[in-house]
Scaffold this active site. Structure first.
Site, PDB file in Angstrom:
ATOM      1  N   LYS A 227       5.836 -31.163  39.647  1.00 24.45           N
ATOM      2  CA  LYS A 227       6.235 -32.572  39.514  1.00 24.45           C
ATOM      3  C   LYS A 227       7.451 -32.824  40.416  1.00 24.45           C
ATOM      4  CE  LYS A 227       3.020 -33.773  36.659  1.00 24.45           C
ATOM      5  NZ  LYS A 227       1.974 -34.684  37.115  1.00 24.45           N
TER       6      LYS A 227
ATOM      7  N   ARG B 170      13.143 -37.692  35.133  1.00 25.69           N
ATOM      8  CA  ARG B 170      12.783 -37.449  33.728  1.00 25.69           C
ATOM      9  C   ARG B 170      13.608 -36.309  33.119  1.00 25.69           C
ATOM     10  NH1 ARG B 170       8.984 -41.206  33.286  1.00 25.69           N
ATOM     11  NH2 ARG B 170       7.326 -41.326  34.832  1.00 25.69           N
TER      12      ARG B 170
ATOM     13  N   ARG C   6       9.616 -28.629  36.485  1.00 22.00           N
ATOM     14  CA  ARG C   6      10.186 -29.087  35.210  1.00 22.00           C
ATOM     15  C   ARG C   6      10.291 -27.985  34.170  1.00 22.00           C
ATOM     16  NH1 ARG C   6       7.570 -35.235  35.222  1.00 22.00           N
ATOM     17  NH2 ARG C   6       9.231 -36.066  36.573  1.00 22.00           N
TER      18      ARG C   6
ATOM     19  N   LYS D 266       5.086 -47.592  35.129  1.00 21.23           N
ATOM     20  CA  LYS D 266       5.123 -47.226  36.551  1.00 21.23           C
ATOM     21  C   LYS D 266       3.709 -47.094  37.113  1.00 21.23           C
ATOM     22  CE  LYS D 266       7.182 -43.180  37.750  1.00 21.23           C
ATOM     23  NZ  LYS D 266       6.341 -42.316  38.614  1.00 21.23           N
ATOM     24  N   SER D 267       2.862 -46.360  36.425  1.00 21.64           N
ATOM     25  CA  SER D 267       1.498 -46.141  36.928  1.00 21.64           C
ATOM     26  C   SER D 267       0.771 -47.473  37.113  1.00 21.64           C
ATOM     27  CB  SER D 267       0.696 -45.292  35.933  1.00 21.64           C
ATOM     28  OG  SER D 267       1.208 -43.995  35.888  1.00 21.64           O
TER      29      SER D 267
ATOM     30  N   ARG E 104       5.696 -31.364  47.527  1.00 20.55           N
ATOM     31  CA  ARG E 104       4.631 -31.414  46.513  1.00 20.55           C
ATOM     32  C   ARG E 104       3.244 -31.226  47.136  1.00 20.55           C
ATOM     33  NH1 ARG E 104       5.864 -36.182  42.468  1.00 20.55           N
ATOM     34  NH2 ARG E 104       4.198 -35.095  41.355  1.00 20.55           N
TER      35      ARG E 104
ATOM     36  N   ASP F 149       3.950 -36.455  31.418  1.00 20.49           N
ATOM     37  CA  ASP F 149       5.254 -36.927  31.905  1.00 20.49           C
ATOM     38  C   ASP F 149       6.329 -36.914  30.814  1.00 20.49           C
ATOM     39  OD1 ASP F 149       4.162 -37.243  34.389  1.00 20.49           O
ATOM     40  OD2 ASP F 149       3.949 -39.417  34.256  1.00 20.49           O
TER      41      ASP F 149
ATOM     42  N   SER G 122      -6.177 -34.720  37.352  1.00 20.05           N
ATOM     43  CA  SER G 122      -5.077 -35.469  37.958  1.00 20.05           C
ATOM     44  C   SER G 122      -5.517 -36.901  38.210  1.00 20.05           C
ATOM     45  CB  SER G 122      -4.663 -34.820  39.283  1.00 20.05           C
ATOM     46  OG  SER G 122      -3.978 -35.764  40.094  1.00 20.05           O
TER      47      SER G 122
ATOM     48  N   GLY H 160       5.037 -39.608  44.180  1.00 18.46           N
ATOM     49  CA  GLY H 160       3.762 -38.908  44.331  1.00 18.46           C
ATOM     50  C   GLY H 160       2.577 -39.847  44.156  1.00 18.46           C
TER      51      GLY H 160
END
Ligand code: S3P
Length: 435
Positions: free
Chosen positions: A345, A390, A349, A23-24, A124, A318, A169, A96
């Site tokens: 997130k 997730r 979570r 994804k990233s 967020r 993640d 981050s 995000g």
């Protein structure tokens, strides 16, 4: 559309699996391709909702993106200054990464833009990216709480800064590097810990000079990006659910193919090894600037609980929901600390995983920056994923160790990162149904 997963007990994972693209890396391939000179080809692109949001955003800013086939795209780059004003707010859904990276990329454009998202994304924290961008001269408005929508006004120009980020981050670092391409001077970002370095690696693939080492990244503004061919590896974060699924059932074996094993992401391998699972990678090679390998996992007769501190958490941020599941199936206590970022997130979570584990009979105690989990058996029950992809997938695999059916609510967002999850999981041996 609400979506529920129902998983029957007694499953066992086996075989070779190729999970969808990272994804990233998929987000970054579209973004950098869009502002490069020439046509970039992307293979292995993740056609999940998050990356499709990024893709649509650039289409709305005048970038032509052709679908060449399954997971293959050609992005006709418009150059650093070729984007056009979007006709309406850019809706970034649940993503995000799209919002924070685009905030940086759009801060230095000569047109206004507005970035919006779904309910989760609108909760967020965005000040972490907006404040340093303002120091660079950007004009960005948030809600009073520092959240989306973000309204970006054109400014005469950005100036480079040296920024010491209070959080490690990759989204903040990447947003600032993208803004830095449009700034006068050298943009430098220092971080208090390691974050993923996909942006740095991919900028180099597009011909940009970037200085990077753990905790630091810098580039000079005005550099031209040249079109590139990007092969996206399978996503280690998606593979992680199956790695944990194989590790929690004795004598299971699986192989995950072409998985990205970037060293800023491989904490899950280390965590599972320390818990006693056999995890190896083989046939390591480079896809562009990114290492990929076959990952082989064999579960032990029983995992053991361990302490997981901030350094390992950063390398598995993640994958932590899946780690909670491994901990719940291990013998003894697992203590997770230095993981406060998990609270901001797609859902909180720490709260979501502890609540769900407790619903399945596990003693899981949330702490401000982690949790204490006492491993043992899981029973059946109903878990609320809180709309977090997730969390939903972690509990789907947890069901391998439950003695009764596990029902997971609110799973539609699995499509943000893992289209085809249910079919792939069924083929791998998980008795899962979507209803
Ligand atoms: C990402 C960075 C991480 C990660 C997210 C994807 C990225 O977030 O959790 O899923 O692609 O840059 P942070 O930057 O908030 O750590």
């Amino acid at each position: 559309m609400p979506l529920t997963y129902r998983v029957q007990p007694g499953g066992r994972l086996r075989g070779r699996l190729r999970v969808p693209g990272d994804k990233s890396i998929s987000h970054r391939a579209v973004m950098l391709g869009a502002i490069a000179e020439g046509a970039s080809e992307i293979t292995g692109f993740l056609e999940g909702e998050d990356c499709l949001c990024t893709m649509r955003a650039f289409e709305r800013m005048g970038v032509r993106i052709e679908r060449l086939g399954a997971s293959r795209l050609r992005v006709q780059g418009v150059g650093l200054r070729g984007l056009r004003a979007p006709p309406a707010p850019l809706d970034l859904g649940n993503s995000g990464t799209s919002m924070r990276l685009l905030a940086g990329l759009l801060a230095g454009q000569d047109f206004p833009s507005m970035l919006t998202g779904d309910e989760s994304l609108s909760r967020r924290p965005m000040r972490r990216i907006v404040e340093p961008l303002r120091q660079m001269g950007a004009s960005i408005q948030t809600s009073a709480q520092g959240t989306a929508p973000l309204s970006i006004a054109p400014v005469a120009g950005l100036k480079a800064i040296r920024y010491h980020s209070p959080v490690a981050s990759a989204q903040v670092k990447s947003g600032l590097l993208l803004a830095g391409l449009y700034a006068q001077g050298r943009t430098e970002v220092y971080e208090p810990g390691v974050s993923r370095d996909h942006t740095e690696r991919m900028l180099r693939a597009f011909g940009v000079e970037v200085e990077a080492r753990p905790g630091y990244a810098a580039l000079s503004g005005g550099q031209i990006l040249r079109a590139a061919r990007i092969a996206v590896p399978a996503d280690l974060s998606s593979a992680a659910f199956f790695m944990v699924g194989a590790a929690i059932v004795p004598d299971c074996e699986i192989v995950l193919t072409e998985v990205g094993v970037n060293p800023t992401r491989t904490g899950i391998v280390e965590i599972l090894r320390r818990m006693g699972a056999e995890v190896e990678w083989r046939n390591e090679r480079l896809f562009g600037g990114e290492p990929v390998a076959e990952i082989f996992v064999r579960g032990p007769s029983r995992l053991r609980g361990i302490d997981i501190g901030p350094e390992l958490v950063a390398l598995a941020i993640d994958e932590m929901p899946a780690v909670f599941v491994a901990a719940a199936c291990a013998q003894g206590e697992t203590c997770i600390s230095g993981a406060a970022e998990l609270r901001v997130k797609e859902s909180d979570r720490i709260a979501a995983m502890c609540e769900g584990l407790r619903a399945l009979g596990v003693a899981a105690q949330p702490r401000p920056d982690g949790a204490l989990i006492v491993g043992g058996g899981l029973r059946g029950g109903t878990v609320d994923s809180r709309g977090d992809h997730r969390v939903a997938m972690s509990f789907a695999l947890a069901a391998l160790r439950a003695d009764q059916t596990v029902t997971i609510l609110d799973c539609a967002n699995v499509s943000t990162s893992f289209p085809g999850f249910v079919e792939l999981a069924q083929n791998a041996g998980l008795p899962i149904q979507a209803i």
